[in-house]
Design a protein around this motif. Structure first.
Motif, PDB file in Angstrom:
ATOM      1  N   SER A  21       0.838  -1.196   0.000  1.00  0.00           N
ATOM      2  CA  SER A  21       0.000   0.000   0.000  1.00  0.00           C
ATOM      3  C   SER A  21       0.873   1.246   0.000  1.00  0.00           C
ATOM      4  O   SER A  21       2.086   1.174   0.275  1.00  0.00           O
ATOM      5  N   GLN A  22       0.278   2.392  -0.304  1.00  0.00           N
ATOM      6  CA  GLN A  22       0.989   3.666  -0.412  1.00  0.00           C
ATOM      7  C   GLN A  22       1.881   3.953   0.797  1.00  0.00           C
ATOM      8  O   GLN A  22       2.993   4.441   0.652  1.00  0.00           O
ATOM      9  N   ASP A  23       1.300   3.661   2.006  1.00  0.00           N
ATOM     10  CA  ASP A  23       2.011   4.135   3.198  1.00  0.00           C
ATOM     11  C   ASP A  23       2.756   3.007   3.920  1.00  0.00           C
ATOM     12  O   ASP A  23       3.090   3.133   5.080  1.00  0.00           O
ATOM     13  N   ALA A  24       2.971   1.898   3.217  1.00  0.00           N
ATOM     14  CA  ALA A  24       3.663   0.775   3.865  1.00  0.00           C
ATOM     15  C   ALA A  24       5.078   1.186   4.260  1.00  0.00           C
ATOM     16  O   ALA A  24       5.780   1.825   3.494  1.00  0.00           O
ATOM     17  N   GLN A  25       5.432   0.842   5.504  1.00  0.00           N
ATOM     18  CA  GLN A  25       6.783   1.160   5.977  1.00  0.00           C
ATOM     19  C   GLN A  25       7.642  -0.091   5.809  1.00  0.00           C
ATOM     20  O   GLN A  25       7.466  -1.067   6.515  1.00  0.00           O
ATOM     21  N   LEU A  26       8.553  -0.060   4.864  1.00  0.00           N
ATOM     22  CA  LEU A  26       9.403  -1.224   4.654  1.00  0.00           C
ATOM     23  C   LEU A  26      10.868  -0.822   4.767  1.00  0.00           C
ATOM     24  O   LEU A  26      11.255   0.262   4.334  1.00  0.00           O
ATOM     25  N   SER A  27      11.647  -1.735   5.329  1.00  0.00           N
ATOM     26  CA  SER A  27      13.085  -1.436   5.408  1.00  0.00           C
ATOM     27  C   SER A  27      13.682  -1.625   4.020  1.00  0.00           C
ATOM     28  O   SER A  27      13.076  -2.201   3.118  1.00  0.00           O
ATOM     29  N   LYS A  28      14.927  -1.145   3.878  1.00  0.00           N
ATOM     30  CA  LYS A  28      15.620  -1.261   2.587  1.00  0.00           C
ATOM     31  C   LYS A  28      15.693  -2.735   2.165  1.00  0.00           C
ATOM     32  O   LYS A  28      15.422  -3.088   1.022  1.00  0.00           O
ATOM     33  N   LYS A  29      16.035  -3.583   3.146  1.00  0.00           N
ATOM     34  CA  LYS A  29      16.191  -5.002   2.810  1.00  0.00           C
ATOM     35  C   LYS A  29      14.860  -5.590   2.349  1.00  0.00           C
ATOM     36  O   LYS A  29      14.809  -6.339   1.375  1.00  0.00           O
ATOM     37  N   GLU A  30      13.796  -5.244   3.066  1.00  0.00           N
ATOM     38  CA  GLU A  30      12.489  -5.779   2.678  1.00  0.00           C
ATOM     39  C   GLU A  30      12.131  -5.346   1.267  1.00  0.00           C
ATOM     40  O   GLU A  30      11.576  -6.114   0.491  1.00  0.00           O
ATOM     41  N   LEU A  31      12.454  -4.099   0.960  1.00  0.00           N
ATOM     42  CA  LEU A  31      12.163  -3.601  -0.388  1.00  0.00           C
ATOM     43  C   LEU A  31      12.950  -4.392  -1.433  1.00  0.00           C
ATOM     44  O   LEU A  31      12.400  -4.831  -2.438  1.00  0.00           O
ATOM     45  N   ILE A  32      14.236  -4.531  -1.191  1.00  0.00           N
ATOM     46  CA  ILE A  32      15.072  -5.223  -2.185  1.00  0.00           C
ATOM     47  C   ILE A  32      14.623  -6.668  -2.347  1.00  0.00           C
ATOM     48  O   ILE A  32      14.588  -7.204  -3.449  1.00  0.00           O
ATOM     49  N   ASP A  33      14.220  -7.284  -1.224  1.00  0.00           N
ATOM     50  CA  ASP A  33      13.779  -8.679  -1.297  1.00  0.00           C
ATOM     51  C   ASP A  33      12.515  -8.855  -2.136  1.00  0.00           C
ATOM     52  O   ASP A  33      12.163  -9.974  -2.505  1.00  0.00           O
ATOM     53  N   MET A  34      11.834  -7.728  -2.418  1.00  0.00           N
ATOM     54  CA  MET A  34      10.621  -7.846  -3.227  1.00  0.00           C
ATOM     55  C   MET A  34      10.905  -8.340  -4.641  1.00  0.00           C
ATOM     56  O   MET A  34      10.005  -8.814  -5.327  1.00  0.00           O
ATOM     57  N   ILE A  35      12.153  -8.222  -5.080  1.00  0.00           N
ATOM     58  CA  ILE A  35      12.450  -8.696  -6.441  1.00  0.00           C
ATOM     59  C   ILE A  35      12.211 -10.193  -6.567  1.00  0.00           C
ATOM     60  O   ILE A  35      12.124 -10.717  -7.667  1.00  0.00           O
ATOM     61  N   PHE A  36      12.109 -10.883  -5.427  1.00  0.00           N
ATOM     62  CA  PHE A  36      11.874 -12.319  -5.485  1.00  0.00           C
ATOM     63  C   PHE A  36      10.386 -12.657  -5.628  1.00  0.00           C
ATOM     64  O   PHE A  36      10.016 -13.813  -5.711  1.00  0.00           O
ATOM     65  N   LEU A  37       9.537 -11.637  -5.578  1.00  0.00           N
ATOM     66  CA  LEU A  37       8.111 -11.928  -5.669  1.00  0.00           C
ATOM     67  C   LEU A  37       7.745 -12.289  -7.100  1.00  0.00           C
ATOM     68  O   LEU A  37       8.236 -11.682  -8.045  1.00  0.00           O
ATOM     69  N   PRO A  38       6.870 -13.283  -7.242  1.00  0.00           N
ATOM     70  CA  PRO A  38       6.450 -13.665  -8.595  1.00  0.00           C
ATOM     71  C   PRO A  38       5.782 -12.468  -9.281  1.00  0.00           C
ATOM     72  O   PRO A  38       5.021 -11.736  -8.677  1.00  0.00           O
ATOM     73  N   GLY A  39       6.119 -12.278 -10.537  1.00  0.00           N
ATOM     74  CA  GLY A  39       5.483 -11.215 -11.307  1.00  0.00           C
ATOM     75  C   GLY A  39       6.043  -9.835 -11.048  1.00  0.00           C
ATOM     76  O   GLY A  39       5.486  -8.833 -11.459  1.00  0.00           O
ATOM     77  N   PHE A  40       7.175  -9.756 -10.346  1.00  0.00           N
ATOM     78  CA  PHE A  40       7.755  -8.448 -10.078  1.00  0.00           C
ATOM     79  C   PHE A  40       8.960  -8.252 -10.983  1.00  0.00           C
ATOM     80  O   PHE A  40       9.876  -9.048 -10.987  1.00  0.00           O
ATOM     81  N   SER A  41       8.960  -7.184 -11.774  1.00  0.00           N
ATOM     82  CA  SER A  41      10.122  -6.933 -12.623  1.00  0.00           C
ATOM     83  C   SER A  41      10.464  -5.470 -12.534  1.00  0.00           C
ATOM     84  O   SER A  41       9.591  -4.620 -12.561  1.00  0.00           O
ATOM     85  N   THR A  42      11.756  -5.168 -12.391  1.00  0.00           N
ATOM     86  CA  THR A  42      12.118  -3.768 -12.203  1.00  0.00           C
ATOM     87  C   THR A  42      12.478  -3.093 -13.506  1.00  0.00           C
ATOM     88  O   THR A  42      12.607  -1.902 -13.577  1.00  0.00           O
ATOM     89  N   SER A  43      12.673  -3.859 -14.529  1.00  0.00           N
ATOM     90  CA  SER A  43      13.152  -3.266 -15.764  1.00  0.00           C
ATOM     91  C   SER A  43      12.033  -2.429 -16.373  1.00  0.00           C
ATOM     92  O   SER A  43      10.886  -2.833 -16.419  1.00  0.00           O
TER      93      SER A  43
END
Lengths: 121, 676
Positions: free
Chosen positions: B473-495
């Motif tokens: 959500s818009q206001d989710a508080q995530l640490s840097k590591k949690e954010l970076i780990d999101m690349i492992f989520l299915p269907g997530f692409s940063t390009s």
């Protein structure tokens, strides 16, 4: 490695080159300037190999080899002597005295290490 | 070497001065042996040093002078004025050599004149005018084909007296060889009461194939030639030590306790080699790359045989544990001794069996290098690929499963990580990017790190993207590591744009899944503009796992320790009366599955049960068991083909008391529970 090699030579440049080469290979190097000087190292410390020149003032290589072969605790250590190929008779004399082998002067570092590997592993 | 040269020069000057002094004294007392020795020593030092420090002239010249003085020393020649004059002149000449004036025409003239004089002194015998260097300086043309030699080496009993160790000689011979067969003969060793530990009774027959010549082989024994009988024969012009027939022949000769008959052997070899020469000719006619024979002979084995072997070995380990237990409880000393021996053997068997299926990471390298080369050309980026510790070994199954994930990671590094050369220079980085593969052991794990010095992953970019895609959500508080780990989520692409190379969003989640399948873990660390490092932690082998032994009714199960987070005790009533299968542990609500129920075991009457909280995807799930027995190193065994179709259990293991425990695949099992 950590093996200890005693180098005996009256020529400072030879001593330096040999110690430099051997220290680079990880050996501990002890240095004697002539046969008599070298005997001070036979004080019970562990030496794995002796490399000695034949022609030296005070006490020559042959005498040194004979002495080492008579010294308690050092009778069986390998001794290589530095020689020039022109002296087959000297070579024989050194063998008689109890030398293990020889290194021909002039030598390149790789040959020196080869000769050492013949008697040390 | 230069500073040694300076040192030599100083010393040479001293030597020359010493030589001069000794000569002056010799003039007044030509019979003085001590002085002659001094002259000789000075020359000797000049000669040895000269050759070593690049003054060939000096060593050559002093060599000839030495010959003269050697005769003087041995009373074959007398010191006279002529000799002294020549020697004095020679001293001056040596000084000039030392100052490197040897190209000066005057000096050359002088040298030629004096050399002539010296030659005349040696009874007019001309001395071959050549530098006194040995083989090290002359490289000989080696014949680059393998020949077979026979070496008979019979050391004298007193060979140890001069500090020789015959085994080192064999070692050295081995290092010359391509193939090497050694037969020790111990028939001369006397009985214990007669043996002298300081004597050598053993002799050796050695067969070797080598590119070296006869001289190189005899050179190995050069120090001991007077203390041994040495016979070296060339048996064949080709390598016969890969030839079964020949090997059988020499084996038989040895077993019959006779020394080889070289003549007969040579004939035999000749007949054999005719066949292989024919083959060689044929091979030479075929163009193609000549693959160098490996010195280590190896055979290929079907991998199912290896799997079988591993099974048997692990079974052996299990049985041995039972035997140990039984022997320890019995009072039978004989049985204890046998059990101990079996233990030793089975441990060695286990180690060897495990090492058989280990292969080095290196085996994958070529594919990566190729990928990186092709991709960097395609993307027009310059990259150097560096590796470290690639001799690290892993189970072959693991290696096979790593290929695809690694290819993915490398693609990502090149595509999103490494920037274009212009951009890199603008950022003050070297124009060439660097991708590194580093592997190392740590405990029972192997770590593999793939790192690049590229753009890194920007957590803010990820946050925006995750919000846009509705992951957070818009206001989710995530640490840097949690954010970076999101690349492992299915269907997530940063390009931002989908390229052929990567960026279709099927990247990192697949990588993570595949690595989890082989019980590995993935971690990402990244700094913007510094680079990204992906660390993969892998088990050394797939056939032994650290597990948690749990019990339900009378059956044991093993849950892999790598997925276990925590264990809680919970009262039975809290677990059965929940209405949505949630249990509050540590103040958090955790969904759980009641394994009795899931596995169809009847209701239980105990007061307390235990909840094992395991990692499942990115959540925590509780699995309820009767009791946790403790940690257990389980030797995994496959479940046989009738059980291939089920998802709950990945294998079984046999406990020390002989009972079975099923090893649970928690990921698959939980998936199955959630569908029902």
């Amino acid at each position: 490695m950590g093996k200890t090699i005693l180098i005996v030579d009256d020529s400072e440049s030879i001593r330096e080159v040999v110690s430099f080469t051997l220290e680079n290979e990880g050996y501990n190097v002890l240095v004697g300037v002539d046969g008599k000087d070298a005997l001070k190292f036979l004080d019970g410390q562990s030496i794995d190999l002796v490399i000695t020149d034949l022609h030296m003032p005070v006490m020559d290589g042959i005498e040194l080899i004979k002495t080492v072969r008579k010294t308690e605790g050092y009778q069986r250590i390998p001794i290589l002597f530095l020689t020039t190929e022109s002296q087959v008779a000297k070579k024989m004399e050194a063998k008689e005295a109890g030398a293990t082998g020889w290194i021909i002067k002039p030598f390149v570092p790789s040959k020196l290490l080869d000769a050492i590997s013949k008697v040390l592993r | 070497m230069e500073n040694f040269k300076e040192k030599f020069k100083e010393e040479a000057i001293e030597n020359i001065n010493d030589l001069e002094k000794a000569l002056l004294e010799l003039e007044s007392s030509p019979q003085d042996k001590e002085l002659i020795e001094r002259v000789f020593r000075a020359m000797h030092s000049l000669k040895g040093g000269g050759a070593m420090f690049g003054y060939a002239n000096i060593s050559e010249y002093t060599h000839n002078l030495e010959t003269v003085y050697d005769r003087v020393r041995n009373d074959q020649m007398k010191i006279d004025e002529n000799l002294l004059n020549i020697t004095f002149a020679s001293v001056d000449l040596l000084k000039k050599f030392l100052n490197e004036e040897d190209q000066d025409p005057e000096v050359i003239k002088e040298k030629n004149f004096l050399s002539g004089e010296i030659n005349a002194l040696i009874n007019g015998q001309p001395i071959p005018n050549q530098p006194v260097s040995l083989q090290p300086f002359a490289s000989e043309e080696k014949n680059k084909s393998l020949k077979t030699f026979y070496v008979l080496f019979i050391p004298e009993e007193n060979i140890f007296d001069n500090g020789t160790n015959p085994l080192f000689l064999l070692d050295e011979l081995g290092s010359l060889s391509n193939d090497f067969v050694v037969y020790p003969h111990v028939n001369k060793v006397p009985g214990l009461e007669k043996i002298n530990p300081e004597s050598c009774y053993i002799y050796w027959e050695i067969y070797l194939s080598t590119e070296a010549d006869m001289n190189a082989i005899t050179d190995v024994f050069i120090f001991v030639e007077d203390e041994c009988v040495l016979q070296v024969n060339k048996i064949s012009e080709v390598n016969l030590l890969q030839n079964k027939e020949f090997l059988n022949k020499i084996d038989k000769t040895y077993k019959d306790q006779v020394d080889a008959d070289v003549n007969e052997l040579t004939k035999f070899a000749y007949n054999l080699s005719q066949a292989s020469v024919e083959e060689k000719k044929k091979a030479e006619e075929k163009p193609g790359i000549n693959v160098k024979e490996r010195a280590i002979s190896s055979i290929r084995v079907a991998s199912d045989k290896l799997d079988n072997l591993m099974n048997l070995v692990s079974e052996l380990v299990t049985v041995q544990a039972r035997l140990d237990l039984y022997a320890a409880n019995s009072e039978d000393a004989e049985l204890l001794a046998i059990a101990e021996n079996i233990q030793k053997l089975s441990r060695q068997m286990r180690d060897i069996a495990f090492s058989i299926v280990l292969i080095p990471i290196e085996t994958m390298l070529t594919r990566f290098q190729r990928l990186i080369r092709d991709l960097s050309n395609e993307l027009n980026k310059e990259v150097i690929f560096v590796t470290e510790g690639v001799e690290t070994e892993l189970d072959k199954t693991i290696i096979e499963n790593l290929l695809d994930p690694f290819m993915h990671i490398f693609r990502n590094s090149l595509d999103h990580g490494i920037e274009s050369a212009e951009k890199r220079i603008a950022l003050g980085k070297p124009a060439k990017g660097k991708i590194m593969l580093k592997a190392f052991y740590s405990g029972a794990n192997v770590f593999i790190q793939i790192s690049d010095d590229g753009a890194g992953i920007d957590p803010e970019v990820i946050r925006e993207k995750a919000i846009r895609k509705g992951f957070i959500s818009q206001d989710a508080q995530l640490s840097k590591k949690e954010l970076i780990d999101m690349i492992f989520l299915p269907g997530f692409s940063t390009s931002d744009k989908v390229t052929d190379v990567s960026g279709r969003g099927v990247g990192m989640d697949v990588v993570k899944r595949k690595i989890s399948d082989i019980r590995g873990e993935v971690e990402v660390e990244s700094e913007v503009n510094v680079g990204t490092t992906i660390t993969i932690k892998l088990p050394l082998t797939l056939s032994i796992i650290d597990g948690l032994l749990v019990k339900i009714q009378d059956t044991f199960y093993v849950i892999p320790l790598s997925v276990v987070n925590k264990i809680y005790a919970a009262p039975h009533k809290d677990l059965v009366n929940t209405f949505n299968h949630l249990v509050v542990l540590d103040g958090r609500q955790i969904p759980f599955y009641y394994l009795r129920e899931e596995l169809g075991v009847e209701e239980n009457q105990t007061q307390m049960e235990e909840v094992v909280a395991v990692k499942y995807e990115d959540r925590e799930i509780g699995l309820v068991v009767d009791s946790v027995e403790g940690e257990y190193q389980a030797v995994l065994k496959p479940l046989g083909k009738h059980y291939k179709k089920q998802d709950f259990f990945s294998g079984a293991t046999i406990l020390g008391n002989g009972t079975l425990a099923l090893v649970m695949d928690t990921n698959k099992a939980i998936k199955r529970f959630s569908i029902q």
